[in-house]
Design an enzyme around this catalytic site. Structure first.
Site, PDB file in Angstrom:
ATOM      1  N   LYS A 192      81.296   2.768  45.812  1.00 56.96           N
ATOM      2  CA  LYS A 192      80.478   2.495  44.633  1.00 56.96           C
ATOM      3  C   LYS A 192      79.064   2.147  45.081  1.00 56.96           C
ATOM      4  O   LYS A 192      78.882   1.230  45.874  1.00 56.96           O
ATOM      5  CB  LYS A 192      81.075   1.336  43.832  1.00 56.96           C
ATOM      6  CG  LYS A 192      82.519   1.594  43.377  1.00 56.96           C
ATOM      7  CD  LYS A 192      83.156   0.385  42.731  1.00 56.96           C
ATOM      8  CE  LYS A 192      84.593   0.675  42.327  1.00 56.96           C
ATOM      9  NZ  LYS A 192      85.254  -0.475  41.688  1.00 56.96           N
ATOM     10  N   SER A 197      89.556  -2.604  40.352  1.00 55.37           N
ATOM     11  CA  SER A 197      90.679  -2.431  41.286  1.00 55.37           C
ATOM     12  C   SER A 197      90.443  -3.145  42.612  1.00 55.37           C
ATOM     13  O   SER A 197      90.139  -2.495  43.616  1.00 55.37           O
ATOM     14  CB  SER A 197      90.919  -0.942  41.545  1.00 55.37           C
ATOM     15  OG  SER A 197      89.704  -0.313  41.948  1.00 55.37           O
ATOM     16  N   ALA A 225      91.294  -4.322  46.002  1.00 58.41           N
ATOM     17  CA  ALA A 225      92.309  -3.796  46.926  1.00 58.41           C
ATOM     18  C   ALA A 225      93.405  -4.815  47.196  1.00 58.41           C
ATOM     19  O   ALA A 225      94.582  -4.452  47.389  1.00 58.41           O
ATOM     20  CB  ALA A 225      91.643  -3.384  48.233  1.00 58.41           C
ATOM     21  N   LYS A 260      77.711  -2.640  38.358  1.00 56.94           N
ATOM     22  CA  LYS A 260      78.523  -3.859  38.235  1.00 56.94           C
ATOM     23  C   LYS A 260      78.395  -4.723  39.486  1.00 56.94           C
ATOM     24  O   LYS A 260      78.539  -5.953  39.403  1.00 56.94           O
ATOM     25  CB  LYS A 260      79.979  -3.510  37.943  1.00 56.94           C
ATOM     26  CG  LYS A 260      80.683  -2.687  39.032  1.00 56.94           C
ATOM     27  CD  LYS A 260      81.465  -3.544  40.004  1.00 56.94           C
ATOM     28  CE  LYS A 260      82.114  -2.703  41.083  1.00 56.94           C
ATOM     29  NZ  LYS A 260      82.865  -3.512  42.057  1.00 56.94           N
ATOM     30  N   SER A 319      85.689 -10.789  44.786  1.00 57.37           N
ATOM     31  CA  SER A 319      84.438 -10.021  44.840  1.00 57.37           C
ATOM     32  C   SER A 319      83.478 -10.604  45.868  1.00 57.37           C
ATOM     33  O   SER A 319      83.037 -11.748  45.764  1.00 57.37           O
ATOM     34  CB  SER A 319      83.772 -10.023  43.456  1.00 57.37           C
ATOM     35  OG  SER A 319      82.451  -9.541  43.537  1.00 57.37           O
ATOM     36  N   ARG A 320      83.106  -9.792  46.854  1.00 52.94           N
ATOM     37  CA  ARG A 320      82.110 -10.217  47.841  1.00 52.94           C
ATOM     38  C   ARG A 320      80.754 -10.432  47.180  1.00 52.94           C
ATOM     39  O   ARG A 320      79.989 -11.312  47.583  1.00 52.94           O
ATOM     40  CB  ARG A 320      82.009  -9.170  48.949  1.00 52.94           C
ATOM     41  CG  ARG A 320      83.284  -8.975  49.734  1.00 52.94           C
ATOM     42  CD  ARG A 320      83.081  -8.036  50.905  1.00 52.94           C
ATOM     43  NE  ARG A 320      82.751  -6.692  50.493  1.00 52.94           N
ATOM     44  CZ  ARG A 320      83.648  -5.738  50.232  1.00 52.94           C
ATOM     45  NH1 ARG A 320      84.933  -6.009  50.338  1.00 52.94           N
ATOM     46  NH2 ARG A 320      83.257  -4.524  49.867  1.00 52.94           N
ATOM     47  N   ASN A 321      80.454  -9.613  46.162  1.00 53.96           N
ATOM     48  CA  ASN A 321      79.187  -9.761  45.454  1.00 53.96           C
ATOM     49  C   ASN A 321      79.123 -11.106  44.743  1.00 53.96           C
ATOM     50  O   ASN A 321      78.110 -11.814  44.800  1.00 53.96           O
ATOM     51  CB  ASN A 321      79.026  -8.629  44.437  1.00 53.96           C
ATOM     52  CG  ASN A 321      78.967  -7.267  45.094  1.00 53.96           C
ATOM     53  OD1 ASN A 321      77.980  -6.902  45.706  1.00 53.96           O
ATOM     54  ND2 ASN A 321      80.044  -6.512  44.995  1.00 53.96           N
ATOM     55  N   VAL A 350      80.252  -6.244  53.836  1.00 55.48           N
ATOM     56  CA  VAL A 350      79.212  -5.547  53.087  1.00 55.48           C
ATOM     57  C   VAL A 350      79.155  -6.070  51.652  1.00 55.48           C
ATOM     58  O   VAL A 350      80.172  -6.134  50.957  1.00 55.48           O
ATOM     59  CB  VAL A 350      79.470  -4.029  53.075  1.00 55.48           C
ATOM     60  CG1 VAL A 350      78.464  -3.331  52.172  1.00 55.48           C
ATOM     61  CG2 VAL A 350      79.386  -3.471  54.488  1.00 55.48           C
ATOM     62  N   GLU A 382      77.736  -4.879  48.470  1.00 56.56           N
ATOM     63  CA  GLU A 382      77.147  -3.658  47.917  1.00 56.56           C
ATOM     64  C   GLU A 382      76.054  -3.942  46.895  1.00 56.56           C
ATOM     65  O   GLU A 382      75.096  -3.176  46.759  1.00 56.56           O
ATOM     66  CB  GLU A 382      78.235  -2.788  47.277  1.00 56.56           C
ATOM     67  CG  GLU A 382      79.043  -1.967  48.265  1.00 56.56           C
ATOM     68  CD  GLU A 382      78.257  -0.786  48.834  1.00 56.56           C
ATOM     69  OE1 GLU A 382      77.094  -0.578  48.446  1.00 56.56           O
ATOM     70  OE2 GLU A 382      78.809  -0.078  49.680  1.00 56.56           O
TER      71      GLU A 382
END
Length: 268
Positions: free
Chosen positions: A39, A68, A70, A121, A184-186, A209, A211
């Site tokens: 993404k 989704s 993982a 997103k 969520s890493r973000n 990472v 994103e």
């Protein structure tokens, strides 16, 4: 291999999509269908990942996006996504490959809408994390998510996407899960920024990472090129790349000129 077409899944960070496609191109069957599950938008070119992969490899590209994480998919927790390709037969083929009792897949021909929803997103999830890190509450997050959908749909429609797609799994669905989950890493990086850390410090602490950081620059470039007003994404870019104070940004957004909500909300 389905109907004589080898299916290859591509998953890489957005900044490595072009180089990854170049690396795999010599090994691809002439009839291969590539499924992009990453993404993002490429900085500099403002191209979607399916565009990059298609240009580099010369193969048909489908995308698979949606809410989704993982960590949950691997545990067979019920999940839904969207398989999109301009050729509906390819979208339905990808749907058939991935769909099972725990993983429901819908088909679509709106690749633009699906990919833009998936990319934006990540930026908004960073913003949601920043709000949490600053101590704001549920009211703020609801405001952020709803208004983010308005500007996301404006950009998607300008580029040929469908506003209905942004109300679906690849739009609102992915936005909700990414803005509200510690998977969520973000979101986690945003919390650290909201607590006072620099974007670089936050990404280093997350250790993977983020994103949304890369997408913020790409979306800012794309919105400027297309002449689309995206105040939330603009402020995210300014915080991440121009060291703008997050509290000043919140004040700026909250004191913008008065608007009519229905005229501003195009995705319903």
């Amino acid at each position: 291999c389905v109907s004589g077409k080898p299916v290859v899944v591509m998953a890489s960070p957005s900044f490595a999509a072009r180089s990854t496609a170049e690396l795999v191109r010599p090994y691809l069957d002439p009839n291969a269908v590539l499924v992009s599950v990453a993404k993002g938008i490429e900085a500099g070119t403002s191209e979607r990942l399916s565009q990059i992969i298609g240009e580099v490899t010369g193969r048909t590209v489908a995308v698979l996006c949606g809410p989704s994480h993982a960590e949950e998919v691997a545990r067979d927790i019920p999940t839904g996504c969207v398989a999109a390709c301009r050729e509906i037969g390819i979208a339905e083929m990808v749907q058939d490959i991935f769909m099972n009792d725990h993983f429901r897949v819908y088909s679509s021909t709106d690749v633009v809408g699906v990919e833009l929803g998936a990319a934006l997103k990540n930026v908004i999830a960073l913003c949601a994390g920043i709000c949490d890190g600053m101590g704001f509450g549920d009211n703020t997050k609801a405001l952020l998510i709803t208004r983010a959908m308005a500007e996301t749909s404006r950009l998607a429609e300008r580029l040929g996407g469908r506003k209905e797609t942004l109300a679906g799994l690849a739009g609102m669905g992915d936005l909700i899960v990414t803005c509200t989950s510690m998977h969520s890493r973000n979101n986690r990086a945003g919390i650290l920024i909201g607590q006072g850390k620099t974007p670089q410090e936050a990404m280093a602490e997350v250790g993977a990472v983020v994103e949304g950081y890369y997408a913020a620059e790409s979306i800012h470039q794309l919105a400027a090129r297309e002449g689309v007003e995206m105040p939330i994404c603009t402020c995210a870019y300014e915080v991440l790349y121009q060291n703008k104070d997050v509290r000043g940004v919140v004040t700026e957004l909250m004191t913008r000129a008065k608007k009519d909500e229905l005229l501003e909300t195009t995705w319903l």
